[in-house]
Design a protein around this motif. Sequence first.
Motif, PDB file in Angstrom:
ATOM      1  N   ALA A 100       0.580  -1.293  -0.056  1.00 14.60           N
ATOM      2  CA  ALA A 100      -0.007  -0.019  -0.201  1.00 14.60           C
ATOM      3  C   ALA A 100       0.801   1.090  -0.016  1.00 14.60           C
ATOM      4  CB  ALA A 100      -0.916  -0.004   1.145  1.00 14.60           C
ATOM      5  N   SER A 101       1.952   1.018   0.362  1.00 18.21           N
ATOM      6  CA  SER A 101       2.897   2.454   0.756  1.00 18.21           C
ATOM      7  C   SER A 101       3.513   2.755  -0.603  1.00 18.21           C
ATOM      8  CB  SER A 101       3.979   2.059   1.785  1.00 18.21           C
ATOM      9  OG  SER A 101       4.997   1.031   1.041  1.00 18.21           O
ATOM     10  N   GLY A 102       3.341   1.571  -1.546  1.00 16.36           N
ATOM     11  CA  GLY A 102       4.180   1.834  -3.013  1.00 16.36           C
ATOM     12  C   GLY A 102       5.537   1.380  -3.019  1.00 16.36           C
ATOM     13  N   LYS A 103       6.072   0.963  -2.003  1.00 19.16           N
ATOM     14  CA  LYS A 103       7.502   0.659  -1.943  1.00 19.16           C
ATOM     15  C   LYS A 103       7.326  -0.966  -2.063  1.00 19.16           C
ATOM     16  CE  LYS A 103       8.779   4.552   0.725  1.00 19.16           C
ATOM     17  NZ  LYS A 103       9.271   4.857   2.212  1.00 19.16           N
ATOM     18  N   THR A 104       8.475  -1.479  -2.805  1.00 18.89           N
ATOM     19  CA  THR A 104       8.648  -2.905  -2.714  1.00 18.89           C
ATOM     20  C   THR A 104       9.834  -3.296  -2.051  1.00 18.89           C
ATOM     21  OG1 THR A 104       7.828  -2.780  -5.280  1.00 18.89           O
ATOM     22  CG2 THR A 104       9.101  -4.663  -4.676  1.00 18.89           C
ATOM     23  N   LEU A 105       9.467  -4.499  -1.184  1.00 15.10           N
ATOM     24  CA  LEU A 105      10.344  -5.002  -0.248  1.00 15.10           C
ATOM     25  C   LEU A 105      11.749  -5.496  -0.795  1.00 15.10           C
ATOM     26  CD1 LEU A 105       8.201  -6.748   2.313  1.00 15.10           C
ATOM     27  CD2 LEU A 105       9.301  -4.632   2.486  1.00 15.10           C
ATOM     28  N   VAL A 106      11.555  -5.994  -2.121  1.00 15.33           N
ATOM     29  CA  VAL A 106      12.650  -6.608  -2.961  1.00 15.33           C
ATOM     30  C   VAL A 106      12.496  -5.676  -4.198  1.00 15.33           C
ATOM     31  CG1 VAL A 106      13.762  -8.598  -3.974  1.00 15.33           C
ATOM     32  CG2 VAL A 106      12.325  -8.629  -2.043  1.00 15.33           C
ATOM     33  N   PRO A 107      13.474  -4.839  -4.500  1.00 15.60           N
ATOM     34  CA  PRO A 107      13.324  -3.750  -5.702  1.00 15.60           C
ATOM     35  C   PRO A 107      13.516  -4.660  -6.931  1.00 15.60           C
ATOM     36  CG  PRO A 107      14.529  -2.677  -3.753  1.00 15.60           C
ATOM     37  CD  PRO A 107      14.386  -4.158  -3.442  1.00 15.60           C
ATOM     38  N   GLU A 108      14.188  -5.611  -6.855  1.00 10.48           N
ATOM     39  CA  GLU A 108      14.532  -6.726  -7.969  1.00 10.48           C
ATOM     40  C   GLU A 108      13.135  -7.399  -8.642  1.00 10.48           C
ATOM     41  OE1 GLU A 108      16.262  -7.036  -5.212  1.00 10.48           O
ATOM     42  OE2 GLU A 108      18.068  -5.913  -5.831  1.00 10.48           O
ATOM     43  N   ALA A 109      12.102  -7.352  -7.770  1.00 11.69           N
ATOM     44  CA  ALA A 109      11.181  -8.053  -7.959  1.00 11.69           C
ATOM     45  C   ALA A 109       9.796  -7.172  -8.647  1.00 11.69           C
ATOM     46  CB  ALA A 109      10.203  -8.750  -6.739  1.00 11.69           C
ATOM     47  N   LYS A 110      10.014  -5.754  -8.642  1.00  9.68           N
ATOM     48  CA  LYS A 110       9.025  -4.844  -9.005  1.00  9.68           C
ATOM     49  C   LYS A 110       8.595  -5.061 -10.446  1.00  9.68           C
ATOM     50  CE  LYS A 110       8.179   0.187  -9.089  1.00  9.68           C
ATOM     51  NZ  LYS A 110       6.635  -0.228  -9.134  1.00  9.68           N
ATOM     52  N   GLU A 111       9.313  -5.352 -11.365  1.00  6.09           N
ATOM     53  CA  GLU A 111       8.806  -5.414 -12.790  1.00  6.09           C
ATOM     54  C   GLU A 111       7.838  -6.919 -12.659  1.00  6.09           C
ATOM     55  OE1 GLU A 111      10.934  -6.698 -16.935  1.00  6.09           O
ATOM     56  OE2 GLU A 111      11.692  -5.067 -15.735  1.00  6.09           O
ATOM     57  N   ALA A 112       8.251  -7.957 -12.285  1.00  2.40           N
ATOM     58  CA  ALA A 112       7.459  -9.108 -11.889  1.00  2.40           C
ATOM     59  C   ALA A 112       6.316  -8.783 -11.185  1.00  2.40           C
ATOM     60  CB  ALA A 112       8.197 -10.302 -11.252  1.00  2.40           C
ATOM     61  N   LEU A 113       6.450  -8.095 -10.287  1.00  2.00           N
ATOM     62  CA  LEU A 113       4.986  -7.492  -9.531  1.00  2.00           C
ATOM     63  C   LEU A 113       4.178  -6.876 -10.339  1.00  2.00           C
ATOM     64  CD1 LEU A 113       6.356  -7.009  -5.770  1.00  2.00           C
ATOM     65  CD2 LEU A 113       4.681  -8.659  -6.448  1.00  2.00           C
ATOM     66  N   ASP A 114       4.725  -5.968 -11.207  1.00  2.00           N
ATOM     67  CA  ASP A 114       3.875  -5.140 -11.998  1.00  2.00           C
ATOM     68  C   ASP A 114       3.441  -6.071 -13.095  1.00  2.00           C
ATOM     69  OD1 ASP A 114       4.318  -2.667 -10.789  1.00  2.00           O
ATOM     70  OD2 ASP A 114       6.087  -2.228 -12.255  1.00  2.00           O
ATOM     71  N   ARG A 115       3.783  -7.016 -13.534  1.00  2.00           N
ATOM     72  CA  ARG A 115       3.044  -7.981 -14.657  1.00  2.00           C
ATOM     73  C   ARG A 115       2.209  -8.982 -13.968  1.00  2.00           C
ATOM     74  NH1 ARG A 115       8.613  -9.049 -16.014  1.00  2.00           N
ATOM     75  NH2 ARG A 115       8.544 -10.999 -15.113  1.00  2.00           N
ATOM     76  N   PHE A 116       2.464  -9.091 -12.663  1.00  2.00           N
ATOM     77  CA  PHE A 116       1.423 -10.028 -11.927  1.00  2.00           C
ATOM     78  C   PHE A 116      -0.025  -9.205 -11.815  1.00  2.00           C
ATOM     79  CE2 PHE A 116       0.332 -11.463  -7.724  1.00  2.00           C
ATOM     80  CZ  PHE A 116      -0.538 -12.552  -8.027  1.00  2.00           C
ATOM     81  N   LYS A 117       0.408  -8.031 -11.308  1.00  2.00           N
ATOM     82  CA  LYS A 117      -0.848  -6.884 -11.207  1.00  2.00           C
ATOM     83  C   LYS A 117      -1.425  -6.631 -12.465  1.00  2.00           C
ATOM     84  CE  LYS A 117       0.234  -2.668 -10.269  1.00  2.00           C
ATOM     85  NZ  LYS A 117       0.553  -1.550  -9.716  1.00  2.00           N
ATOM     86  N   MET A 118      -1.175  -6.726 -13.550  1.00  2.00           N
ATOM     87  CA  MET A 118      -1.566  -6.290 -15.088  1.00  2.00           C
ATOM     88  C   MET A 118      -2.259  -7.873 -15.191  1.00  2.00           C
ATOM     89  SD  MET A 118      -1.106  -3.380 -15.867  1.00  2.00           S
ATOM     90  CE  MET A 118      -0.829  -2.899 -17.468  1.00  2.00           C
ATOM     91  N   GLU A 119      -1.837  -8.818 -14.929  1.00  2.00           N
ATOM     92  CA  GLU A 119      -2.322 -10.109 -15.308  1.00  2.00           C
ATOM     93  C   GLU A 119      -3.762 -10.283 -14.529  1.00  2.00           C
ATOM     94  OE1 GLU A 119      -1.503 -14.797 -14.102  1.00  2.00           O
ATOM     95  OE2 GLU A 119       0.259 -13.793 -15.420  1.00  2.00           O
ATOM     96  N   ALA A 120      -3.566  -9.989 -13.201  1.00  7.27           N
ATOM     97  CA  ALA A 120      -4.790 -10.086 -12.266  1.00  7.27           C
ATOM     98  C   ALA A 120      -6.062  -9.217 -12.647  1.00  7.27           C
ATOM     99  CB  ALA A 120      -4.291  -9.771 -11.086  1.00  7.27           C
TER     100      ALA A 120
END
Length: 65
Positions: free
Chosen positions: A2-22
């Motif tokens: 919710a804060s917009g901060k990714t705990l593992v910065p290297e995972a940001k791109e994968a999380l964005d893809r996951f969000k778009m897929e969902a």
Amino acid sequence: MASGKTLVPEAKEALDRFKMEAASEVGVNLSQGYNGNLTSRQAGSIGGQMVKKMIESYENSLKTK
């Protein structure tokens, strides 16, 4: 997240893809970047779908152990 901060910065791109897929799975059109035009219902359905898929993935990993 919710804060917009990714705990593992290297995972940001994968999380964005996951969000778009969902979002696609629940029929919500997201654009890259800020999506402040979403209703609470739309944002909640995306988050709910993401949690559902994460739980499903974890349950499947338990089956293989």
